[in-house]
Design a protein around this motif. Structure first.
Motif, PDB file in Angstrom:
ATOM      1  N   ASP A   1       0.819  -1.186  -0.032  1.00 32.39           N
ATOM      2  CA  ASP A   1       0.076  -0.032   0.084  1.00 32.39           C
ATOM      3  C   ASP A   1       0.996   1.214  -0.125  1.00 32.39           C
ATOM      4  O   ASP A   1       1.817   1.494   0.715  1.00 32.39           O
ATOM      5  N   ILE A   2       0.840   2.093  -1.291  1.00 26.76           N
ATOM      6  CA  ILE A   2       1.674   2.981  -1.248  1.00 26.76           C
ATOM      7  C   ILE A   2       1.599   4.079  -0.068  1.00 26.76           C
ATOM      8  O   ILE A   2       2.779   4.986   0.188  1.00 26.76           O
TER       9      ILE A   2
ATOM     10  N   GLY B   1     -10.098   4.760  -5.713  1.00 26.21           N
ATOM     11  CA  GLY B   1      -8.713   3.782  -5.805  1.00 26.21           C
ATOM     12  C   GLY B   1      -7.494   4.431  -5.164  1.00 26.21           C
ATOM     13  O   GLY B   1      -7.800   4.766  -3.743  1.00 26.21           O
ATOM     14  N   VAL B   2      -6.372   4.581  -5.545  1.00 22.95           N
ATOM     15  CA  VAL B   2      -5.364   5.038  -4.897  1.00 22.95           C
ATOM     16  C   VAL B   2      -5.135   6.799  -4.433  1.00 22.95           C
ATOM     17  O   VAL B   2      -4.952   6.969  -3.450  1.00 22.95           O
TER      18      VAL B   2
ATOM     19  N   ALA C   1       0.750   2.217 -10.019  1.00 25.46           N
ATOM     20  CA  ALA C   1       0.571   1.559 -11.508  1.00 25.46           C
ATOM     21  C   ALA C   1      -0.589   2.592 -12.053  1.00 25.46           C
ATOM     22  O   ALA C   1      -1.740   2.559 -12.372  1.00 25.46           O
TER      23      ALA C   1
ATOM     24  N   SER D   1      -3.006   4.789 -14.109  1.00 25.48           N
ATOM     25  CA  SER D   1      -3.777   4.697 -15.256  1.00 25.48           C
ATOM     26  C   SER D   1      -4.442   3.117 -15.272  1.00 25.48           C
ATOM     27  O   SER D   1      -5.208   2.952 -16.123  1.00 25.48           O
ATOM     28  N   THR D   2      -3.925   2.217 -14.726  1.00 21.12           N
ATOM     29  CA  THR D   2      -4.187   0.967 -14.817  1.00 21.12           C
ATOM     30  C   THR D   2      -5.622   0.382 -13.916  1.00 21.12           C
ATOM     31  O   THR D   2      -5.913  -0.754 -13.957  1.00 21.12           O
ATOM     32  N   GLY D   3      -6.014   1.565 -13.194  1.00 19.40           N
ATOM     33  CA  GLY D   3      -7.242   1.040 -12.465  1.00 19.40           C
ATOM     34  C   GLY D   3      -8.416   1.320 -13.069  1.00 19.40           C
ATOM     35  O   GLY D   3      -8.948   0.816 -14.271  1.00 19.40           O
ATOM     36  N   VAL D   4      -9.446   2.205 -12.471  1.00 23.20           N
ATOM     37  CA  VAL D   4     -10.386   2.636 -13.329  1.00 23.20           C
ATOM     38  C   VAL D   4     -10.232   3.296 -14.672  1.00 23.20           C
ATOM     39  O   VAL D   4     -10.961   3.096 -15.574  1.00 23.20           O
ATOM     40  N   TYR D   5      -9.026   3.794 -14.916  1.00 24.10           N
ATOM     41  CA  TYR D   5      -8.774   4.553 -16.124  1.00 24.10           C
ATOM     42  C   TYR D   5      -8.580   3.530 -17.264  1.00 24.10           C
ATOM     43  O   TYR D   5      -8.322   3.562 -18.461  1.00 24.10           O
TER      44      TYR D   5
HETATM   45  P1  ADP Z   1      -6.429   5.213 -12.253  1.00 29.13           P
HETATM   46  O1  ADP Z   1      -7.884   6.265 -12.394  1.00 29.13           O
HETATM   47  O2  ADP Z   1      -5.370   6.179 -12.814  1.00 29.13           O
HETATM   48  O3  ADP Z   1      -6.487   4.093 -13.273  1.00 29.13           O
HETATM   49  P2  ADP Z   1      -6.697   3.865  -9.802  1.00 29.13           P
HETATM   50  O4  ADP Z   1      -6.549   4.312  -8.403  1.00 29.13           O
HETATM   51  O5  ADP Z   1      -8.164   3.374 -10.182  1.00 29.13           O
HETATM   52  O6  ADP Z   1      -6.009   5.106 -10.800  1.00 29.13           O
HETATM   53  O7  ADP Z   1      -5.419   2.828  -9.999  1.00 29.13           O
HETATM   54  C1  ADP Z   1      -4.113   2.725 -10.066  1.00 29.13           C
HETATM   55  C2  ADP Z   1      -3.582   1.812  -9.681  1.00 29.13           C
HETATM   56  O8  ADP Z   1      -3.114   1.970  -8.186  1.00 29.13           O
HETATM   57  C3  ADP Z   1      -4.226   0.438  -9.821  1.00 29.13           C
HETATM   58  O9  ADP Z   1      -3.056  -0.597 -10.082  1.00 29.13           O
HETATM   59  C4  ADP Z   1      -4.739   0.069  -8.254  1.00 29.13           C
HETATM   60  O10 ADP Z   1      -4.754  -1.081  -7.973  1.00 29.13           O
HETATM   61  C5  ADP Z   1      -3.590   0.696  -7.669  1.00 29.13           C
HETATM   62  N1  ADP Z   1      -3.903   0.997  -6.127  1.00 29.13           N
HETATM   63  C6  ADP Z   1      -5.144   1.129  -5.668  1.00 29.13           C
HETATM   64  N2  ADP Z   1      -4.757   1.339  -4.205  1.00 29.13           N
HETATM   65  C7  ADP Z   1      -3.473   1.698  -4.178  1.00 29.13           C
HETATM   66  C8  ADP Z   1      -3.009   1.721  -2.874  1.00 29.13           C
HETATM   67  N3  ADP Z   1      -3.214   1.886  -1.574  1.00 29.13           N
HETATM   68  N4  ADP Z   1      -1.465   1.552  -3.195  1.00 29.13           N
HETATM   69  C9  ADP Z   1      -0.931   1.396  -4.167  1.00 29.13           C
HETATM   70  N5  ADP Z   1      -1.674   1.195  -5.329  1.00 29.13           N
HETATM   71  C10 ADP Z   1      -2.952   1.332  -5.126  1.00 29.13           C
END
Ligand code: ADP
Length: 170
Positions: free
Chosen positions: A10-11, A32-33, A115, A117-121
């Motif tokens: 977890d970042i 997300g993050v 990472a 852009s690799t979540g919701v985006y």
């Molecule tokens: P985006 O809108 O840029 O796609 P997201 O937050 O939906 O952003 O996802 C970006 C990445 O961050 C994904 O790989 C997700 O699994 C990861 N992520 C979500 N929460 C955390 C966290 N607490 N620490 C590190 N990475 C996370």
């Protein structure tokens, strides 16, 4: 010392000089993050972000980390994946290079990326990891700082992808 580290975790928990937030253009928080960073940093982060007037896709802006272990948060806005013909790769590369440039200007020694852009985006994970690793490797060739770059993987799948990509290029 190896300048790049790939970890799972977890970042928001990392004790580094700066963590990077995958923000949206409003910079006013989200899921997300982004949501996790705002929750851990506390409400002062949102107050501070309100004064910044948002951020364009591919650009980056820095704020204090407030209650986070990290001293700084570098907010960058990744592209939404729309099939790949809409400058997504170029914009994602800009996120990494602009974040590294800000870190360099602030004499930041250690920085952790999620990472972007690799979540919701919806950016395809392997392609995004290639851009992340290559952009950072290129920057580190030409600059002394940051000394340490951490790619923070939030799933076993991400960890596997980053390790494979890193093996290929390092
Ligand atoms: P985006 O809108 O840029 O796609 P997201 O937050 O939906 O952003 O996802 C970006 C990445 O961050 C994904 O790989 C997700 O699994 C990861 N992520 C979500 N929460 C955390 C966290 N607490 N620490 C590190 N990475 C996370």
């Amino acid at each position: 010392m190896n300048k790049i580290k790939i970890i799972s975790g977890d970042i928001t928990k990392l004790d580094v000089d700066a963590i990077v937030n995958a923000a949206n253009r409003s910079l006013l928080g989200g899921g997300g993050v982004d949501g996790a960073i705002h929750r851990a940093a506390g409400p002062e982060l949102l107050d501070y972000c309100r004064s910044l007037g948002g951020c364009e896709t591919g650009e980056a802006k820095i704020t204090p980390g407030f209650n986070l272990p990290a001293k700084w948060v570098i907010h960058t806005v990744g592209p939404v994946w729309r099939g790949g013909d809409n400058r997504e790769a170029e914009l994602l590369q800009s996120c990494y290079s602009n974040s590294m440039n800000i870190a360099h200007e602030k004499s930041i020694k250690s920085i952790a990326f999620p990472a972007i852009s690799t979540g919701v985006y919806g950016y395809p994970k392997p392609q995004a990891a290639e851009i992340a690793v290559n952009t950072v490797l290129k920057f580190l060739k030409d600059h002394q700082l940051p000394q340490q770059v951490i790619f923070t993987c939030f799933s076993p799948e991400d960890l596997e992808i980053y390790n494979q990509v890193y093996k290929k290029y390092s």
